[in-house]
Motif scaffolding. Structure first.
Motif, PDB file in Angstrom:
ATOM      1  N   GLU A 100       0.983  -1.152  -0.067  1.00 26.78           N
ATOM      2  CA  GLU A 100       0.155  -0.119   0.135  1.00 26.78           C
ATOM      3  C   GLU A 100       0.842   1.380  -0.131  1.00 26.78           C
ATOM      4  OE1 GLU A 100      -3.940  -1.913   2.528  1.00 26.78           O
ATOM      5  OE2 GLU A 100      -2.190  -1.010   3.512  1.00 26.78           O
ATOM      6  N   VAL A 101       2.119   1.381   0.711  1.00 28.05           N
ATOM      7  CA  VAL A 101       2.785   2.391   0.620  1.00 28.05           C
ATOM      8  C   VAL A 101       3.552   2.512  -0.717  1.00 28.05           C
ATOM      9  CG1 VAL A 101       5.067   3.177   1.577  1.00 28.05           C
ATOM     10  CG2 VAL A 101       3.304   2.270   3.271  1.00 28.05           C
ATOM     11  N   VAL A 102       3.845   1.712  -1.537  1.00 34.64           N
ATOM     12  CA  VAL A 102       4.298   1.763  -2.683  1.00 34.64           C
ATOM     13  C   VAL A 102       3.263   2.159  -3.474  1.00 34.64           C
ATOM     14  CG1 VAL A 102       5.535   0.543  -4.372  1.00 34.64           C
ATOM     15  CG2 VAL A 102       6.265  -0.099  -2.312  1.00 34.64           C
ATOM     16  N   ALA A 103       2.075   1.530  -3.620  1.00 33.30           N
ATOM     17  CA  ALA A 103       1.139   1.926  -4.396  1.00 33.30           C
ATOM     18  C   ALA A 103       0.886   3.598  -4.258  1.00 33.30           C
ATOM     19  CB  ALA A 103      -0.184   1.248  -4.160  1.00 33.30           C
ATOM     20  N   MET A 104       1.328   4.175  -3.102  1.00 35.37           N
ATOM     21  CA  MET A 104       0.918   5.610  -2.891  1.00 35.37           C
ATOM     22  C   MET A 104       1.894   6.447  -4.231  1.00 35.37           C
ATOM     23  SD  MET A 104       1.060   5.926   1.063  1.00 35.37           S
ATOM     24  CE  MET A 104       1.363   7.803   1.108  1.00 35.37           C
ATOM     25  N   GLY A 105       2.710   5.766  -4.507  1.00 35.51           N
ATOM     26  CA  GLY A 105       3.393   6.568  -5.796  1.00 35.51           C
ATOM     27  C   GLY A 105       2.666   6.709  -7.117  1.00 35.51           C
ATOM     28  N   ARG A 106       1.742   6.204  -7.085  1.00 28.60           N
ATOM     29  CA  ARG A 106       0.785   6.109  -8.379  1.00 28.60           C
ATOM     30  C   ARG A 106      -0.245   7.556  -8.182  1.00 28.60           C
ATOM     31  NH1 ARG A 106       2.649   5.824 -12.193  1.00 28.60           N
ATOM     32  NH2 ARG A 106       0.762   5.423 -13.472  1.00 28.60           N
ATOM     33  N   SER A 107      -0.472   7.793  -6.941  1.00 26.49           N
ATOM     34  CA  SER A 107      -1.332   9.027  -6.856  1.00 26.49           C
ATOM     35  C   SER A 107      -1.185  10.175  -7.586  1.00 26.49           C
ATOM     36  CB  SER A 107      -1.234   9.521  -5.208  1.00 26.49           C
ATOM     37  OG  SER A 107      -1.543   8.162  -4.258  1.00 26.49           O
TER      38      SER A 107
END
Length: 278
Positions: A100-107
């Motif tokens: 989930e933390v890594v996916a924040m990079g797509r925001s």
């Protein structure tokens, strides 16, 4: 789609806080696709400069240009599309998993509350695999070791698909293998790289040009061969060194001469630092 590399120009940047000047009119450039290292002793202004570049600090003088645009005039989301950051450490994940933390990079590339699509999921999985974090993707970020956190933060920056990647001590907490792998990965990316590093041998091996900071000013700039001299390291760091050329990489390799107390004063005795940390 991969973002094109950003051209960075730092023009006469000053930063003052509580009456203290931490940066005295710093100039720095990074050409598109170039890996530029910022080195110097503790308190020299390296991290302050990096924070001015990626926007957590607002310079009190001068400006930062991204492809000719004043970074201070860019919106938060627009700036995040151009610049990704790997800080020394991060907290405040509040129970999120590593994935989930890594996916924040797509925001920055999505609308508010837009769900992850198949491309986002693929990018996150690839980034986790690339940095060796896939095995702990479901663990809570807050429960990770320092090295595991650092790898997750690099993965987050990768999925952000930046034109400029700003890294503050990206090898902190990492063992030798991952130090080399992370820096090789950054060097291979199409993005422009701006790296704050303590390890001068790593800086010499993975950076095209270096800026040496001292007392909030640029003491020297140029290629590693031009900058990393025994005289400059004695002046800026206060250490004696012997500098040769690494037989495999052809880059400068620094041997530190530790001071040993002896009769009649201090005597320097050679001690080989691990070449390039491996």
């Amino acid at each position: 789609m991969t973002a094109r590399p950003v051209e960075l120009a730092v023009e006469s940047v000053r930063y003052e806080v509580d009456g203290h000047t931490l940066l005295h009119g710093v100039d720095l450039t990074a050409r598109p696709g170039e890996s530029v290292g910022v080195v110097g002793p503790n308190g020299s202004g390296k991290t302050t400069l990096l924070r001015c570049v990626y926007g957590t600090l607002l310079p009190t003088g001068g400006r930062v240009l991204l492809d000719g645009a004043d970074a201070a005039a860019l919106g938060v989301k627009d700036r995040a599309r151009r610049v990704a950051v790997v800080p020394q450490d991060a907290s405040g994940a509040f129970g999120l998993t590593v994935r989930e933390v890594v996916a924040m990079g797509r925001s920055p590339h999505k609308r508010f509350w837009e769900q992850d699509g198949p491309d986002d999921v693929r990018r996150v999985a690839e980034a986790l695999e690339t940095v060796g974090a896939a095995a702990f993707a479901t663990r809570r970020f807050d429960d990770l070791s320092g090295g595991e956190r650092q790898r997750a933060l690099v993965a987050r920056a990768l999925v952000q698909d930046p034109g400029l990647l700003a890294l503050d001590e990206p090898t902190n907490h990492l063992d030798i293998r991952y130090q080399l792998e992370v820096l090789a990965l950054v060097r291979a990316l199409p993005a422009t790289g701006l790296l704050v590093l303590h390890d001068l041998n790593l800086a010499a091996a993975f950076c095209d040009r270096l800026y040496v900071m001292s007392g909030g000013r640029v003491a020297a700039t140029g290629t590693p061969e031009e900058v990393l001299t025994e005289e400059l390291l004695a002046e800026v760091y206060g250490v004696r060194t012997r500098i040769g050329i690494h037989p495999d990489t052809g880059t400068p390799n620094i041997v530190y001469l530790p001071v040993v107390a002896g009769r009649g004063g201090a005597v320097a005795s050679p001690a080989q630092s691990p070449p390039l940390h491996g």
